[in-house]
Structure formats: C-alpha cells, structure tokens
Design a protein around this motif. Structure first.
Motif, PDB file in Angstrom:
ATOM      1  N   ILE A  38      67.035 -48.451  51.498  1.00 45.98           N
ATOM      2  CA  ILE A  38      67.015 -47.946  50.124  1.00 45.98           C
ATOM      3  C   ILE A  38      65.869 -46.954  49.960  1.00 45.98           C
ATOM      4  N   GLY A  39      66.197 -45.746  49.528  1.00 44.42           N
ATOM      5  CA  GLY A  39      65.188 -44.714  49.298  1.00 44.42           C
ATOM      6  C   GLY A  39      64.866 -44.573  47.821  1.00 44.42           C
ATOM      7  N   ILE A  40      63.584 -44.457  47.506  1.00 41.89           N
ATOM      8  CA  ILE A  40      63.123 -44.251  46.131  1.00 41.89           C
ATOM      9  C   ILE A  40      62.496 -42.864  46.071  1.00 41.89           C
ATOM     10  N   LYS A  41      63.053 -42.001  45.249  1.00 42.92           N
ATOM     11  CA  LYS A  41      62.639 -40.595  45.214  1.00 42.92           C
ATOM     12  C   LYS A  41      62.007 -40.253  43.866  1.00 42.92           C
ATOM     13  N   PRO A  42      60.664 -40.248  43.775  1.00 46.00           N
ATOM     14  CA  PRO A  42      59.986 -39.837  42.537  1.00 46.00           C
ATOM     15  C   PRO A  42      59.898 -38.319  42.439  1.00 46.00           C
ATOM     16  N   ASN A  43      59.225 -37.829  41.415  1.00 49.15           N
ATOM     17  CA  ASN A  43      58.908 -36.406  41.291  1.00 49.15           C
ATOM     18  C   ASN A  43      57.404 -36.254  41.440  1.00 49.15           C
ATOM     19  N   LEU A  44      56.997 -35.689  42.585  1.00 44.93           N
ATOM     20  CA  LEU A  44      55.583 -35.401  42.837  1.00 44.93           C
ATOM     21  C   LEU A  44      55.445 -33.902  43.081  1.00 44.93           C
ATOM     22  N   VAL A  45      55.867 -33.128  42.097  1.00 46.06           N
ATOM     23  CA  VAL A  45      55.968 -31.679  42.247  1.00 46.06           C
ATOM     24  C   VAL A  45      54.638 -31.042  42.654  1.00 46.06           C
ATOM     25  N   SER A  46      53.537 -31.584  42.130  1.00 47.84           N
ATOM     26  CA  SER A  46      52.216 -31.016  42.399  1.00 47.84           C
ATOM     27  C   SER A  46      51.168 -32.120  42.231  1.00 47.84           C
ATOM     28  N   PRO A  47      49.946 -31.891  42.704  1.00 51.53           N
ATOM     29  CA  PRO A  47      48.893 -32.909  42.554  1.00 51.53           C
ATOM     30  C   PRO A  47      48.394 -32.985  41.115  1.00 51.53           C
ATOM     31  N   SER A  48      49.206 -33.582  40.265  1.00 48.37           N
ATOM     32  CA  SER A  48      48.939 -33.651  38.828  1.00 48.37           C
ATOM     33  C   SER A  48      49.170 -35.078  38.356  1.00 48.37           C
ATOM     34  N   GLU A  49      48.212 -35.659  37.657  1.00 51.67           N
ATOM     35  CA  GLU A  49      48.364 -37.025  37.168  1.00 51.67           C
ATOM     36  C   GLU A  49      49.559 -37.129  36.230  1.00 51.67           C
ATOM     37  N   ALA A  50      50.217 -38.275  36.265  1.00 55.06           N
ATOM     38  CA  ALA A  50      51.443 -38.462  35.487  1.00 55.06           C
ATOM     39  C   ALA A  50      51.226 -38.240  33.995  1.00 55.06           C
ATOM     40  N   SER A  51      50.031 -38.506  33.513  1.00 56.28           N
ATOM     41  CA  SER A  51      49.746 -38.352  32.082  1.00 56.28           C
ATOM     42  C   SER A  51      49.820 -36.901  31.630  1.00 56.28           C
ATOM     43  N   TYR A  52      49.798 -35.939  32.574  1.00 58.12           N
ATOM     44  CA  TYR A  52      49.910 -34.521  32.239  1.00 58.12           C
ATOM     45  C   TYR A  52      51.354 -34.107  31.970  1.00 58.12           C
ATOM     46  N   GLY A  53      52.305 -34.965  32.339  1.00 57.57           N
ATOM     47  CA  GLY A  53      53.700 -34.668  32.012  1.00 57.57           C
ATOM     48  C   GLY A  53      54.524 -34.027  33.101  1.00 57.57           C
ATOM     49  N   ALA A  54      54.049 -34.088  34.375  1.00 55.77           N
ATOM     50  CA  ALA A  54      54.777 -33.422  35.456  1.00 55.77           C
ATOM     51  C   ALA A  54      55.314 -34.388  36.503  1.00 55.77           C
ATOM     52  N   THR A  55      54.617 -35.491  36.752  1.00 54.94           N
ATOM     53  CA  THR A  55      54.945 -36.358  37.878  1.00 54.94           C
ATOM     54  C   THR A  55      55.347 -37.753  37.417  1.00 54.94           C
ATOM     55  N   THR A  56      56.071 -38.449  38.290  1.00 58.52           N
ATOM     56  CA  THR A  56      56.579 -39.782  37.983  1.00 58.52           C
ATOM     57  C   THR A  56      55.451 -40.809  37.973  1.00 58.52           C
ATOM     58  N   HIS A  57      55.387 -41.595  36.911  1.00 60.35           N
ATOM     59  CA  HIS A  57      54.395 -42.660  36.825  1.00 60.35           C
ATOM     60  C   HIS A  57      54.602 -43.656  37.967  1.00 60.35           C
ATOM     61  N   SER A  58      53.555 -43.939  38.702  1.00 59.14           N
ATOM     62  CA  SER A  58      53.669 -44.856  39.841  1.00 59.14           C
ATOM     63  C   SER A  58      54.035 -46.268  39.395  1.00 59.14           C
ATOM     64  N   GLU A  59      53.719 -46.613  38.143  1.00 62.98           N
ATOM     65  CA  GLU A  59      54.062 -47.952  37.643  1.00 62.98           C
ATOM     66  C   GLU A  59      55.573 -48.170  37.601  1.00 62.98           C
ATOM     67  N   ILE A  60      56.322 -47.104  37.352  1.00 55.74           N
ATOM     68  CA  ILE A  60      57.778 -47.219  37.348  1.00 55.74           C
ATOM     69  C   ILE A  60      58.281 -47.551  38.755  1.00 55.74           C
ATOM     70  N   VAL A  61      57.767 -46.823  39.738  1.00 53.62           N
ATOM     71  CA  VAL A  61      58.164 -47.083  41.122  1.00 53.62           C
ATOM     72  C   VAL A  61      57.706 -48.480  41.547  1.00 53.62           C
ATOM     73  N   ALA A  62      56.531 -48.921  41.089  1.00 56.19           N
ATOM     74  CA  ALA A  62      56.074 -50.282  41.372  1.00 56.19           C
ATOM     75  C   ALA A  62      57.055 -51.302  40.809  1.00 56.19           C
ATOM     76  N   GLY A  63      57.556 -51.048  39.603  1.00 55.36           N
ATOM     77  CA  GLY A  63      58.532 -51.948  38.993  1.00 55.36           C
ATOM     78  C   GLY A  63      59.825 -52.011  39.786  1.00 55.36           C
ATOM     79  N   ILE A  64      60.276 -50.845  40.279  1.00 49.61           N
ATOM     80  CA  ILE A  64      61.492 -50.806  41.101  1.00 49.61           C
ATOM     81  C   ILE A  64      61.297 -51.614  42.380  1.00 49.61           C
ATOM     82  N   ILE A  65      60.151 -51.402  43.030  1.00 53.42           N
ATOM     83  CA  ILE A  65      59.871 -52.106  44.288  1.00 53.42           C
ATOM     84  C   ILE A  65      59.809 -53.616  44.067  1.00 53.42           C
TER      85      ILE A  65
END
Length: 367
Positions: A38-65
């Motif tokens: 099973i592959g989990i594919k977030p959005n890590l478009v750039s080195p930008s914290e999720a609170s800036y509105g660009a990348t997937t919150h790691s807590e969501i992926v933690a919940g999936i795992i």
C-alpha cells in the motif's frame, strides 16, 4: 462508502479525525489482501510547513498509518517527489516525514531518485516511476489548494508527484491538462484523503492559508476535483483536465450527483477569500510552457510589488516558460529567457530573487 459519496470531518486533532474518517469510510473493506503493498502519496511540493497551505499535514498520514497497522496492514510505504527546483529530501525533512517514517517503521521513498519506464497511458506515452507500478493499492493524500496555472490542484494533479522530473517538464511543455488526465487514467488512486485544513487558494507553494480545519475522504478522484472546483468558485470546465479524465474513464465529474456527508459540523462557518491574489497579478505575465516552480515563485513576487504600488508602473509583459528558449525579448524570468535584454537567471529563481530583480527593473524605469 460508494463512489458518489464525499465524507468530511472537522476539528484540529488531525490524526484522530483521519482515523474516524477512515473507519466511517470502511477503508479496510476496500483492501482485498492484507499482504498488499500500500502506497501513501502526500503532497510535499516544496520544503514548506503544512501550516503555510502547500503541503500535506503529517498528522493525516500518521492517522492513515495507524488505522492500517492496527488492522494488520503492514506492507506500507510513503512515496513522493517535490516539484522541479526543490529536493524531496528537504521537503520530507521540513514537513516531518522522516520522523514519521522512523516512528512507524514505514519506508519513505524519494521518487526523484527512482528509476522509471515509459507507458502507453490511453494513447499518450508517459514516464512513470517504477515504485508506483509496484503498488497494489494507492492512497492519495493531496492538499486542496489553488494553482497559478490550473486554478485548482487536488486529487488528480497530485499524481504528478509520481513521475520523474524530466516528465514533469514534459507535462508543462504539453500544457499540463491533457497529460494530467492521461496519467490519472493509468494510475488513478484507489482512495483519496484530502487535506482541506488550510490550503492556499492562490499559490501552490503556500503563503496565504485558508483555514477550514477539514479532512475529506473520496473514492472517486475525478468527483473529488469536480467538487473542489465548485467549492472554490470555479466551473468544472475552467479546469479542463477534470472533464478529460472523465472521458478517459478515470471517474465522474458530475459533482451535482455527489452526496456530501459531514461526520460533524465546523465550529465556524466556511471562510471564502475575498480576493484572489493570483488572478489579480496574472495579467502582467506572458507564460508559455512554464514549470510550476518558476511560475509559482513569480506570482507571489508580483503580489509584493502590487502591495508596494510598483506593479502598476511596469509597462512590459514579463515572459516566462520553456516556450521562450532561443527567443529574444525585453523582460524575462528564468534560464529559458536568457536571450532577453533583461532576464533573471535561475531554474527556478527564488521568489525573493524575482522580487528584487523586478523591483530594481521598475525603479530604473521610473527613475
């Protein structure tokens, strides 16, 4: 849940919200074999914290795992590649994905370092990373946000992170929409969890987050993006790759037929931005086949100039994109415009470099 349902949950405990959402959606029941990769594919478009509105919150992926591991699904990987111009490893570090990988013992695969092969994707040949083709089940975890070229980006465009950098450049040379649709027809995700917590409605790389504190679950990625268009104030026809993907059999674009089910209610009403920054400065640009990073850094720089009252003094159009290679002109951004009288080198130049270059150019003009 069926393919016409969109489930939503609101709050700020993102990991537990995700687990509740997946339980309601019965994600476990959609995975036929506990041994599947099973592959989990977030959005890590750039080195930008999720609170800036660009990348997937790691807590969501933690919940999936956690949801999957608690039910005996142990053959998990996280896989992603950042946009051209940034390194995935830097994005993964900033966004906490290496820590996540170590905590849950789930490998993080940097697809910028992966091999790839060419596939016939319903009449269009596209390069796809080998690790993607080794998956049995793909969980897509995009951010619901705006995009300077395609207006919105969510489930379908997030799949662009599963191709090598050389193909990403090719996508832009082909105009983005058609290849996005063909890619979705070839590797449509089996399930989508949408990070609708604070996506930026203007710029793909963030900076102006719109806080909704919402996570959504969708089985049909095309329906997902059609609904996102509606929610963000666009007609589906304004984002051509959605209807194209529908015509190729990747899903349904009929958002009117969707059943939107909320597991709880938001504490505050929807926040809809009163201004669209990208729209207000886009007229200053002549863009031909530009890569997302280059164009994505240009527009925020233009907004700064607009706020300072300088943009109105710029009379020349700013040219950007691969379509200007080997051509001449007055004002250009990026290495593709190296033949222009005034050009800023870089592939891509940073937002600050673009801002300073254009500010100096304008100031010289107005004396």
């Amino acid at each position: 849940m069926d393919k016409q349902e969109i489930l939503a949950i609101y709050g700020t405990n993102y990991k537990e919200m995700t687990k509740s959402l997946l339980q309601e959606a019965d994600l476990e029941g959609r995975i036929s074999n506990p041994k599947w990769r099973i592959g989990i594919k977030p959005n890590l478009v750039s080195p930008s914290e999720a609170s800036y509105g660009a990348t997937t919150h790691s807590e969501i992926v933690a919940g999936i795992i956690e949801y999957l591991q608690e039910r005996g699904f142990l053959n998990l990987v996280i896989l992603e590649s950042s946009w051209v111009g940034d390194k995935t490893e830097e994005s993964a570090e900033v966004c906490g994905y290496y820590d996540l990988s170590e905590k849950y013992q789930v490998p993080f695969i940097d697809l910028q370092k992966d091999s790839y092969k060419l596939y016939n994707c319903q009449g269009m040949e596209l390069k796809i990373c080998d690790e993607v083709k080794n998956l049995d089940f793909l969980i897509n975890v995009p951010v619901m946000k705006g995009h300077c070229q395609t207006k919105i980006t969510c489930a379908l465009k997030n799949l662009k992170g599963l191709i090598p950098n050389c193909e990403k450049r090719h996508f832009h040379a082909m105009g983005l929409h058609e290849p996005i649709a063909h890619l979705a027809a070839e590797i449509a995700p089996d399930f989508t969890v949408v990070d609708s917590i604070c996506g930026d409605w203007d710029f793909e790389d963030g900076g102006n987050p719109v806080v909704l504190n919402r996570i959504m679950a969708v089985a049909d990625p095309v329906l997902c993006d059609a609904y996102v268009c509606h929610f963000m104030g666009y007609e589906v026809e304004e984002v051509p790759y959605i209807k194209m993907a529908e015509s190729l059999g990747a899903g349904s674009a009929q958002w009117e037929n969707a059943r939107f089910l909320e597991l709880n209610k938001p504490k505050k009403g929807e926040y809809i931005p009163k201004e669209r920054k990208a729209v207000e400065v886009r007229d200053a640009v002549e863009e031909v086949e530009s890569c997302s990073a280059c164009y994505g850094y240009l527009l925020p720089a233009l907004w700064k100039l607009k706020e300072e009252g300088l943009l109105e003094s710029l009379k020349e159009k700013i040219c950007i994109g691969q379509g200007y290679r080997g051509k001449e002109g007055i004002l250009g951004i990026g290495n593709c415009t190296r033949g222009f009288q005034n050009h800023l080198k870089g592939c891509p130049p940073t937002e600050e470099e673009i801002y300073e270059f254009l500010k100096n150019y304008i100031n010289r003009k107005i004396g």
